[in-house]
Design a protein around this motif. Structure first.
Motif, PDB file in Angstrom:
ATOM      1  N   ALA A  35       0.697  -1.194   0.106  1.00 11.15           N
ATOM      2  CA  ALA A  35      -0.037  -0.053   0.065  1.00 11.15           C
ATOM      3  C   ALA A  35       0.847   1.399   0.012  1.00 11.15           C
ATOM      4  O   ALA A  35       0.585   2.145  -0.934  1.00 11.15           O
ATOM      5  CB  ALA A  35      -0.861   0.074   1.188  1.00 11.15           C
ATOM      6  N   SER A  63      -6.496  -9.284  -1.442  1.00 10.34           N
ATOM      7  CA  SER A  63      -6.732  -8.364  -0.516  1.00 10.34           C
ATOM      8  C   SER A  63      -5.801  -7.146  -0.574  1.00 10.34           C
ATOM      9  O   SER A  63      -5.837  -6.253   0.208  1.00 10.34           O
ATOM     10  CB  SER A  63      -6.323  -9.086   0.822  1.00 10.34           C
ATOM     11  OG  SER A  63      -4.880  -9.471   0.761  1.00 10.34           O
ATOM     12  N   ASN A  64      -4.975  -7.019  -1.390  1.00 15.77           N
ATOM     13  CA  ASN A  64      -4.198  -5.843  -1.950  1.00 15.77           C
ATOM     14  C   ASN A  64      -4.966  -4.814  -2.550  1.00 15.77           C
ATOM     15  O   ASN A  64      -4.606  -3.590  -2.164  1.00 15.77           O
ATOM     16  CB  ASN A  64      -2.943  -6.238  -2.625  1.00 15.77           C
ATOM     17  CG  ASN A  64      -1.989  -7.261  -2.234  1.00 15.77           C
ATOM     18  OD1 ASN A  64      -1.455  -7.960  -2.843  1.00 15.77           O
ATOM     19  ND2 ASN A  64      -1.645  -7.260  -0.956  1.00 15.77           N
ATOM     20  N   LEU A  65      -6.088  -5.371  -3.364  1.00 11.85           N
ATOM     21  CA  LEU A  65      -6.596  -4.255  -4.099  1.00 11.85           C
ATOM     22  C   LEU A  65      -7.386  -3.016  -3.534  1.00 11.85           C
ATOM     23  O   LEU A  65      -7.614  -1.943  -4.285  1.00 11.85           O
ATOM     24  CB  LEU A  65      -7.533  -5.032  -4.955  1.00 11.85           C
ATOM     25  CG  LEU A  65      -6.787  -5.900  -5.859  1.00 11.85           C
ATOM     26  CD1 LEU A  65      -8.009  -6.733  -6.879  1.00 11.85           C
ATOM     27  CD2 LEU A  65      -5.812  -5.285  -6.724  1.00 11.85           C
ATOM     28  N   SER A  66      -7.569  -3.233  -2.164  1.00 13.17           N
ATOM     29  CA  SER A  66      -8.337  -2.130  -1.633  1.00 13.17           C
ATOM     30  C   SER A  66      -7.337  -0.774  -1.470  1.00 13.17           C
ATOM     31  O   SER A  66      -7.826  -0.015  -0.539  1.00 13.17           O
ATOM     32  CB  SER A  66      -8.966  -2.469  -0.240  1.00 13.17           C
ATOM     33  OG  SER A  66      -7.874  -2.894   0.665  1.00 13.17           O
ATOM     34  N   ARG A  67      -6.004  -1.141  -1.434  1.00 16.79           N
ATOM     35  CA  ARG A  67      -5.046  -0.057  -0.955  1.00 16.79           C
ATOM     36  C   ARG A  67      -4.138   0.220  -2.042  1.00 16.79           C
ATOM     37  O   ARG A  67      -2.967   0.946  -1.786  1.00 16.79           O
ATOM     38  CB  ARG A  67      -4.570  -0.564   0.375  1.00 16.79           C
ATOM     39  CG  ARG A  67      -5.195  -0.861   1.547  1.00 16.79           C
ATOM     40  CD  ARG A  67      -4.248  -1.146   2.765  1.00 16.79           C
ATOM     41  NE  ARG A  67      -3.656  -2.384   2.484  1.00 16.79           N
ATOM     42  CZ  ARG A  67      -4.212  -3.605   2.271  1.00 16.79           C
ATOM     43  NH1 ARG A  67      -5.223  -3.962   2.351  1.00 16.79           N
ATOM     44  NH2 ARG A  67      -3.067  -4.576   2.060  1.00 16.79           N
ATOM     45  N   THR A  68      -4.198  -0.319  -3.012  1.00 18.84           N
ATOM     46  CA  THR A  68      -2.875  -0.368  -4.125  1.00 18.84           C
ATOM     47  C   THR A  68      -3.457   0.346  -5.403  1.00 18.84           C
ATOM     48  O   THR A  68      -3.932  -0.281  -6.335  1.00 18.84           O
ATOM     49  CB  THR A  68      -2.480  -1.443  -4.532  1.00 18.84           C
ATOM     50  OG1 THR A  68      -3.739  -2.485  -4.704  1.00 18.84           O
ATOM     51  CG2 THR A  68      -1.628  -2.016  -3.319  1.00 18.84           C
ATOM     52  N   GLU A  73      -7.535  -5.589 -10.690  1.00 19.72           N
ATOM     53  CA  GLU A  73      -8.283  -6.885 -10.602  1.00 19.72           C
ATOM     54  C   GLU A  73      -7.425  -7.725 -11.400  1.00 19.72           C
ATOM     55  O   GLU A  73      -7.122  -9.050 -11.255  1.00 19.72           O
ATOM     56  CB  GLU A  73      -9.669  -6.872 -10.994  1.00 19.72           C
ATOM     57  CG  GLU A  73     -10.453  -8.133 -10.337  1.00 19.72           C
ATOM     58  CD  GLU A  73     -11.317  -7.804  -9.316  1.00 19.72           C
ATOM     59  OE1 GLU A  73     -11.549  -6.707  -8.893  1.00 19.72           O
ATOM     60  OE2 GLU A  73     -12.117  -8.888  -9.005  1.00 19.72           O
ATOM     61  N   THR A 196      -6.164   0.370   5.661  1.00 16.93           N
ATOM     62  CA  THR A 196      -6.956   1.146   4.840  1.00 16.93           C
ATOM     63  C   THR A 196      -6.115   2.187   3.798  1.00 16.93           C
ATOM     64  O   THR A 196      -5.351   2.783   4.090  1.00 16.93           O
ATOM     65  CB  THR A 196      -8.225   1.557   5.424  1.00 16.93           C
ATOM     66  OG1 THR A 196      -9.192   2.373   4.799  1.00 16.93           O
ATOM     67  CG2 THR A 196      -7.599   2.669   6.565  1.00 16.93           C
ATOM     68  N   ALA A 197      -6.845   2.310   2.748  1.00 16.50           N
ATOM     69  CA  ALA A 197      -6.230   3.300   1.609  1.00 16.50           C
ATOM     70  C   ALA A 197      -6.129   4.648   2.140  1.00 16.50           C
ATOM     71  O   ALA A 197      -5.175   5.027   2.033  1.00 16.50           O
ATOM     72  CB  ALA A 197      -7.027   3.017   0.357  1.00 16.50           C
TER      73      ALA A 197
END
Ligand SMILES: [Zn+2]
Ligand SMILES: [Zn+2]
Length: 363
Positions: A35, A63-68, A73, A196-197
């Motif tokens: 992140a 699970s990385n995609l919420s902050r990166t 996807e 969180t982002a």
């Protein structure tokens, strides 16, 4: 007529002290593309840093995609550094990105760390931070460490070689511990740490802000900055330099040898000459041998920390490691031992220790 590049950066021109040319000439190393690393890389590329070296061995998980912000996807399963390099090329065509899908000690050699304008630690374990602190200390490389907690974060600035380092704030036990998770941030509770982002973007963007100011030669605060989202506060904490900290012994200077990661152990030993024993900084995995029946693992491979049984008898196989290159198979390439380009190695001689810089390039 102004070029598209001039237009792209035209809003920078009126910022006091801004120096686009200094940014363009700078190489910045980013250790960790989670992140924090995503936001740091994104901001530095947009600001016009010339070259980013991205180092991270991991692949993208859902699970990385919420902050990166650099990952999509469709990138799930891809190497983080490669997906980031593609996204950055699209976002900021002026930046050169050099992806290194390796752990930090195998991805960036000490001489490269020394010559970079700055290194940014976007890591998620104490062990990895200590590793980076130790390597930066060996070559007096300036670095900034970022960390996020629950609704809080920290920025630690290690920009003054005479100032405190990350190791100064640690106990001997913490310095000795090396079994923390290197990635994924799974603490002893078994639950991944919350993240969180909005928080990682806050800390990552602040790291990038300090980074561009430092690279342009503008003033930056010293010490530790602690961000508390609950109070909306950013506090500066003084960290003293610990005179007993073991990370304050820089390499006094190294003799270049024309060897790179594509060369074999035998070639390294020949290049250094007789009675000079090169040493690795981190243990090198040797082939496993069964002490009871003598079975020899035909392949060089890393054994897990828990013992695995010998395939011929029930005795447990143990991982054998060494720091001595002379104990390794002479035919093995340095790259396959995790030795990066431009690494500096300690060399034991008849009279003590000196240092050799692997100055040969190429893969
Ligand atoms: Zn220290
Ligand atoms: Zn056996």
């Amino acid at each position: 007529m102004s070029s598209p590049l001039d237009d792209r950066f035209s809003r920078h021109a009126s910022l006091p002290g801004w120096n686009q040319e200094r940014l363009r000439q700078a190489t910045v190393v980013i250790m960790g593309l989670g992140a924090l690393g995503n936001t740091v890389a994104q901001c530095l590329a947009l600001a016009g840093i010339g070259k980013l070296v991205l180092c991270d061995p991991d692949r993208i998980e859902a699970s990385n995609l919420s902050r990166t912000p650099l990952f999509r996807e469709r990138d799930i399963g891809r190497l983080k550094v490669e997906a980031a390099a593609r996204a950055l090329a699209d976002l900021a065509p002026s930046v050169t990105v050099d992806p290194r899908p390796h752990r930090l000690e195998a991805g960036v050699g000490l001489a490269e760390l020394r010559d970079a304008a700055l290194t940014l630690g976007c890591l998620d374990s104490r062990a990895a931070r200590l590793e980076l602190a130790g390597r930066c200390g060996l070559v007096r490389a300036p670095w900034i460490d970022g960390a996020t907690g629950s609704w809080s974060g920290e920025l630690r600035l290690y920009l003054d070689p005479q100032g405190p380092c990350y190791g100064c704030g640690q106990t001997d036990e913490a310095r000795a511990a090396s079994d923390d998770p290197r990635s994924c941030g799974v603490p002893a509770t078994g639950l991944p740490a919350g993240a969180t982002a909005p928080l990682s973007a806050t800390i990552g963007a602040h790291m990038a802000l300090l980074a561009v100011r430092f690279v342009m030669g503008l003033s930056v605060p010293a010490g530790l900055l602690v961000f508390d989202a609950l109070q909306g506060e950013l506090a500066r904490v003084h960290q003293p330099r610990d005179p007993t900290c073991p990370y304050h012994q820089p390499i006094p200077g190294a003799v270049p040898v024309p060897i790179g990661p594509q060369h074999r152990v035998r070639e390294l030993l020949v290049a250094l000459g007789p009675d000079r024993a090169p040493l690795a900084w981190n243990p090198i995995q040797l082939r496993a041998v069964c002490r009871r029946c003598g079975w020899n693992d035909p392949k060089s491979r890393a054994l897990p920390a828990t013992a695995v049984p010998c395939p011929r008898c029930p005795a447990p196989l143990r991982a054998r490691t060494t720091l001595e290159f002379s104990h390794c198979t002479p035919d093995v390439r340095l790259r396959d031992l995790g030795i990066p380009a431009r690494e500096t190695l300690a060399v034991r001689t008849a009279t003590g220790i000196d240092f050799a810089e692997l100055a040969g390039y190429g893969e």
